[in-house]
Design a protein around this motif. Structure first.
Motif, PDB file in Angstrom:
ATOM      1  N   LEU A  51      30.534 -78.581  76.651  1.00  0.00           N
ATOM      2  CA  LEU A  51      31.748 -78.073  76.048  1.00  0.00           C
ATOM      3  C   LEU A  51      32.578 -78.634  75.273  1.00  0.00           C
ATOM      4  O   LEU A  51      33.047 -78.237  74.113  1.00  0.00           O
ATOM      5  N   SER A  52      32.695 -80.023  75.455  1.00  0.00           N
ATOM      6  CA  SER A  52      33.740 -80.853  74.685  1.00  0.00           C
ATOM      7  C   SER A  52      32.955 -80.855  73.194  1.00  0.00           C
ATOM      8  O   SER A  52      33.436 -81.128  72.278  1.00  0.00           O
ATOM      9  N   ASP A  55      33.289 -77.872  71.116  1.00  0.00           N
ATOM     10  CA  ASP A  55      34.655 -77.795  70.725  1.00  0.00           C
ATOM     11  C   ASP A  55      34.944 -78.727  69.661  1.00  0.00           C
ATOM     12  O   ASP A  55      35.471 -78.552  68.689  1.00  0.00           O
ATOM     13  N   TRP A  56      34.279 -80.062  69.928  1.00  0.00           N
ATOM     14  CA  TRP A  56      34.649 -81.036  68.543  1.00  0.00           C
ATOM     15  C   TRP A  56      33.980 -80.452  67.375  1.00  0.00           C
ATOM     16  O   TRP A  56      34.302 -80.686  66.290  1.00  0.00           O
ATOM     17  N   GLN A  59      35.988 -78.225  65.618  1.00  0.00           N
ATOM     18  CA  GLN A  59      37.195 -78.778  64.892  1.00  0.00           C
ATOM     19  C   GLN A  59      36.842 -79.345  63.731  1.00  0.00           C
ATOM     20  O   GLN A  59      37.670 -79.692  62.754  1.00  0.00           O
ATOM     21  N   SER A  80      32.003 -70.243  75.537  1.00  0.00           N
ATOM     22  CA  SER A  80      32.392 -70.911  74.558  1.00  0.00           C
ATOM     23  C   SER A  80      31.523 -70.506  73.500  1.00  0.00           C
ATOM     24  O   SER A  80      32.055 -70.403  72.111  1.00  0.00           O
ATOM     25  N   ASN A  83      32.810 -67.267  71.770  1.00  0.00           N
ATOM     26  CA  ASN A  83      33.909 -67.752  70.960  1.00  0.00           C
ATOM     27  C   ASN A  83      33.433 -67.861  69.576  1.00  0.00           C
ATOM     28  O   ASN A  83      34.014 -67.647  68.403  1.00  0.00           O
ATOM     29  N   LEU A  84      32.729 -68.814  69.546  1.00  0.00           N
ATOM     30  CA  LEU A  84      32.094 -69.451  68.356  1.00  0.00           C
ATOM     31  C   LEU A  84      31.232 -68.438  67.534  1.00  0.00           C
ATOM     32  O   LEU A  84      31.594 -68.191  66.226  1.00  0.00           O
TER      33      LEU A  84
END
Length: 224
Positions: A51-52, A55-56, A59, A80, A83-84
């Motif tokens: 997940l990290s 998310d990274w 970003q 996740s 959402n992407l």
């Protein structure tokens, strides 16, 4: 600290030098490490690390996220990815290497993800590849040349490598679509629906006519 698989995947996507080039040699790679091993050699990974990493990656404003791994479904990773996908990020995953009778592999089996299987030089399916209606596309992934992280080149097989080559081809396709006929370049994201149609039109049908659970929509063709 096992680096062979990640190194192989990264260089099949892009980069390299005159002796070894990936599918998209000029692509800019962002590498997130979500898997590791303990001092005793046991594999250590968690949904939180994945997940990290997702998310990274977002970003960093990446266009494509390659996920050359497979496992059971996880609802947090599923959310996740959902959402992407809603933000038109291209998500690519390995279909799995557990054979035709294996359960569906995730994240590849999540709707919207480009699930990639592997074929050999004669367009035959990788014998250990998972099968199922979630398989979207095929790419070369049997006895492909890979860098192992120690400066050596080896022959490896697996849907992870098919996913890597497909991700590189996606990078080329996105660059082509952004540049357009006028030669000007746009930084606007391509709609996934539009991109998916282009990928399907550029593939060569294999196996049963139309999309099938072995080859998906067929073999991807970079030259189209």
């Amino acid at each position: 600290n096992e680096t062979a698989h990640g190194t192989a995947v990264a260089l099949l996507i892009g980069g390299g030098d005159d002796s070894f080039k990936g599918a998209a040699p000029e692509a800019e790679l962002y590498v997130a490490r979500a898997f590791d091993t303990t001092k005793e050699g046991a594999h250590l990974n968690s949904a939180e690390a994945i997940l990290s990493s997702l998310d990274w990656a977002f970003q960093q404003n990446v266009d494509i996220i390659n996920m050359s791994f497979a496992g059971p479904e996880n609802r947090y990773i599923r959310d996740s990815i959902t959402n992407l996908l809603s933000l038109d990020v291209v998500l690519v995953a390995a279909a799995g290497n557990n054979g035709k009778k294996a359960p569906f592999a995730f994240p590849a089996a999540q709707p919207g993800v480009f699930a990639v299987t592997a074929t050999d030089a004669k367009n035959r399916i990788y014998t250990k590849a998972n099968r199922g209606p979630y398989v979207y596309i095929a790419a070369p992934g049997v006895d492909v040349l890979v860098a192992n992280g120690s400066g050596d080149i080896q022959l490896r097989s697996g849907t992870s490598y098919g996913a890597a080559i497909f991700s590189g081809i996606c990078a080329l396709a996105l660059e082509s679509k952004r540049t357009g006929k006028s030669g000007g370049k746009s930084n606007k994201r391509i709609k996934l629906k539009e991109f998916r149609k282009a990928i399907e039109l550029s593939s060569t049908d294999l196996g049963a006519p139309g999309r099938d659970p072995v080859f998906g929509n067929g073999l991807i063709r970079a030259e189209n």
